[in-house]
Design a protein around this motif. Structure first.
Motif, short mmCIF file in Angstrom:
data_model
loop_
_atom_site.label_atom_id
_atom_site.label_comp_id
_atom_site.label_asym_id
_atom_site.label_seq_id
_atom_site.Cartn_x
_atom_site.Cartn_y
_atom_site.Cartn_z
N GLU A 404 -5.80 -11.53 -4.04
CA GLU A 404 -5.11 -10.14 -3.12
C GLU A 404 -5.28 -10.17 -2.37
O GLU A 404 -5.86 -11.43 -0.88
N LYS A 406 -5.42 -8.69 2.49
CA LYS A 406 -5.46 -7.51 2.68
C LYS A 406 -4.78 -7.60 4.08
O LYS A 406 -4.44 -8.37 4.95
N LEU A 409 -4.38 -1.93 9.56
CA LEU A 409 -4.11 -0.73 9.36
C LEU A 409 -4.13 0.08 10.53
O LEU A 409 -5.06 -0.66 11.18
N ASN A 434 1.60 6.80 6.01
CA ASN A 434 0.80 7.61 4.77
C ASN A 434 0.53 9.14 5.98
O ASN A 434 -0.65 8.69 6.68
N ASN A 451 -1.23 7.06 9.07
CA ASN A 451 -1.77 5.77 9.17
C ASN A 451 -0.56 4.83 8.21
O ASN A 451 0.26 5.20 7.33
N PRO A 453 0.62 0.88 7.95
CA PRO A 453 0.43 -1.23 8.46
C PRO A 453 0.76 -1.22 9.30
O PRO A 453 2.05 -0.94 9.92
N GLU A 480 -7.62 1.35 12.92
CA GLU A 480 -8.08 1.93 10.94
C GLU A 480 -8.04 0.57 10.19
O GLU A 480 -7.74 1.06 9.32
N GLU A 482 -8.69 -2.08 7.59
CA GLU A 482 -7.05 -3.16 6.66
C GLU A 482 -7.09 -2.04 4.82
O GLU A 482 -7.84 -0.79 4.77
N GLN A 483 -6.63 -2.67 4.44
CA GLN A 483 -6.13 -2.30 2.68
C GLN A 483 -5.25 -3.33 2.08
O GLN A 483 -4.97 -3.98 2.65
N VAL A 484 -5.27 -3.02 1.33
CA VAL A 484 -5.06 -4.12 -0.11
C VAL A 484 -3.01 -3.68 -0.32
O VAL A 484 -3.42 -2.94 -0.24
N ALA A 485 -2.97 -4.69 -0.06
CA ALA A 485 -1.19 -5.06 -0.38
C ALA A 485 -0.74 -5.95 -1.04
O ALA A 485 -1.22 -7.25 -1.05
#
Length: 605
Positions: A404, A406, A409, A434, A451, A453, A480, A482-485
């Motif tokens: 994955e 990350k 954000l 978002n 939110n 990226p 803010e 992080e996120q999986v992308a």
């Protein structure tokens, strides 16, 4: 050491916070004139903005402190004012200034109202428990709507509409009343005169002749000339060669006591010995506890800086070392690129910060630089659970299965007139935004929280937002998590060789678009060679886009007039074989101006 002053009752420390272009520097100019420390003959616009870039662009980049006397009811008060930047990239400068103050003037343009950066700075001031004085500026403008925006401010910070001051930095109207209000409302500094001396370093600059000039706010005790001081984080000791105040030019004095803001010079030339946010104390009379500093600035964007002339690499290192003294947020480390040679990977707080740093390096140190496309920090986890921190596309693991990726954000705040809600939502959707919440600040102004990226907003988001809203929307953001992308690395190959400077990490849905854009751009920029050059965009081993630069062709038949056709064919076959051999051993030289043009898409924002 004893001091004549036993009380800080006559001192007021405050700063001015506002959005970019709301008139902070102009208001500061009027204050300098009213208090009499700058005569009308010496006066110039943006007096406290010392850098050429600041004056040309009309923006403040560096905070500047100044000491001003002001009389109220027969008593003379000392006002220490700090003028702060207004752009989102320089929030760290604002946070340092707020740590040195007890009050702040919240300045709002009476023609534009509250902007996103104004809100961000206001929240920092509230966190620091500062006394907030709301002020509407530019009331002399024909399009000013002071009543409307006073109601907006009143709803936001819960004050009475009548308490909001109305001034004009340009004409000077209401500035005298503002200075009186500062004396009345901002509390005097609290500190102990008899305690071991402690001071917070809130800024420092590099002077070629005198070394590091450190700006401090004294919290406890007294500092005197020729005393020995100690930096609490490193334990390093120095002797005070000179101390003084900015009024507005450096004015030496014998001592600085509780609550005073000033500068000190120790003759230090080393960057690391005067760390912003550190606490200074006496070497013999040492304090036990450090002062709470401010948050360390974290880079949001990374970009490679390379000298066009490779011989300038040592000069670039020296220039970055000196610039770091003026800019505590600058982080850099050496890196090598196959295409561009030796350079540095530099961390910036945003695209304006990148632009300003690069311009200062080129102007102040006479360097010619190439900067690679800005990149954010990714966390890549491979199948064997190994974690890679990627600040440069060349660090992206190749030949391994990716578990994955990350990406960072940000939480963004967009303030806009309500008629642009639809167009903002459309833009946010394009940028993978978002929506978190939306609320009306007044009947016709709305705040939207998203939110995003970080990678989606550092390039052209701000420009796109301004053009879609005719310049009325304002934008601010903060980290803010992080996120999986679903991200991939797109490589650009010239004659089947990867050129690392053009590689990029992009979302899978936009990979083809990036590949087509870069291949067609390079086709226009790279000069033709004696052989055909394929330009390809690839994800791993899969080619997703291709362009070809046709070969230059010499007319080998020019000397053949008449004669047998087989003779001509023989010459053409010989040329074809030569081209084929040249293609296998030929290297494509990419001129520096092609690099600059190809990478320019990510340089402004």
């Amino acid at each position: 050491m004893t001091t004549n002053r036993k009380s800080a009752e006559d001192i007021r420390n405050f700063c001015i916070i506002a959005h970019i272009d709301h008139g902070k520097s102009t208001l500061a100019d009027r204050m300098l004139q009213l208090t009499g420390i700058v005569s009308d003959r010496q006066m110039r616009a943006q007096y406290l903005d010392r850098m050429d870039i600041e004056r040309e662009r009309g923006i403040t980049i560096k905070s500047q402190s100044v000491r001003m006397p002001w009389k109220v009811n027969g008593n003379t008060y000392t006002l220490n004012m700090i003028d702060t930047p207004g752009h989102v990239d320089f929030t760290y400068e604002v946070s340092r200034s707020l740590a040195a103050c007890e009050g702040c003037v919240l300045l709002i343009d009476a023609a534009q109202g509250i902007e996103a950066q104004t809100l961000a700075n206001l929240y920092i001031a509230i966190e620091n428990n500062l006394t907030i004085i709301p002020v509407l500026n530019k009331i002399d403008l024909p399009q000013a709507q002071p009543e409307k925006y006073a109601a907006e401010i009143s709803n936001l910070i819960g004050c009475d509409v009548d308490d909001i001051l109305k001034v004009s930095g340009k004409t000077g109207e209401g500035v005298e009343e503002l200075l009186n209000t500062i004396v009345q409302l901002v509390p005097p500094p609290i500190g102990m005169f008899d305690a071991p001396p402690r001071a917070l370093i809130f800024d420092s600059i590099y002077d070629t002749f005198r070394g590091v000039v450190t700006y401090i706010r004294v919290v406890d005790g007294v500092f005197g000339v020729r005393e020995k001081i100690k930096m609490m984080s490193t334990g390093v000791q120095h002797e005070l060669i000179e101390i003084g105040v900015m009024s507005p030019e450096p004015t030496p004095c014998k001592e600085l006591a509780v609550g005073e803001v000033g500068y000190l010079i120790t003759g230090v030339k080393n960057v690391a010995d005067s760390k912003v946010g550190d606490t200074i104390t006496g070497a013999n009379n040492t304090a036990l506890k450090q002062l709470p500093g401010y948050k360390e600035p974290k880079p949001m964007v990374y970009s490679g800086l390379y000298p066009i002339e490779q011989g300038d690499y040592p000069l670039l290192r020296e220039a970055l070392d000196k610039l770091k003294l003026n800019d505590a947020s600058l982080i850099y480390e050496p890196e090598t690129s196959i295409a561009l040679g030796f350079g540095f990977r530099v961390g910036f707080l945003g695209l304006l910060h990148l632009e300003i740093v690069r311009e200062r390096l080129e102007r102040e140190f006479d360097l010619s630089l190439v900067s690679t496309a800005p990149n954010v920090i990714y966390e890549v986890i491979t199948e064997d659970k190994e974690v890679h921190i990627v600040t440069n596309p060349s660090e992206f693991p190749s030949g391994q299965k990716i578990f994955e990726v990350k990406e960072p954000l940000v939480r963004a705040s967009i303030l806009s007139p309500k008629e642009y809600i639809g167009t903002i939502m459309e833009l946010a959707q394009l940028k993978r935004g978002n929506l978190i919440k939306m609320e009306y600040l007044s009947e016709d102004r709305v705040e939207m929280r998203y939110n995003f990226p970080l990678a989606e907003i550092v390039f052209d988001f701000f420009d796109a937002l301004k053009s879609r809203t005719k310049g009325y929307a304002s934008f601010d953001y903060e980290p803010e998590g992080e996120q999986v992308a679903d991200l991939v690395k797109v490589d650009i190959l010239l004659n089947h060789e990867t050129v690392d400077a053009f590689s990029a990490i992009v979302h899978k849905d936009k990979a083809y678009e990036y590949g087509v854009m870069m291949t067609s751009k390079l086709k226009e920029l790279i000069p033709r060679q004696q052989f055909e050059i394929p330009i390809q965009a690839a994800i791993g081993s899969r080619i997703i886009a291709r362009e070809s630069i046709r070969a230059l062709r010499k007319d080998v038949l020019a000397k053949c007039y008449g004669g047998d056709i087989t003779r001509k064919r023989k010459l053409l076959e010989k040329q074809k074989a030569g081209k084929k051999r040249m293609k296998t051993i030929g290297r494509v030289e990419v001129p520096p101006n092609a690099f600059i043009a190809a990478l320019s898409s990510g340089e402004t924002g």
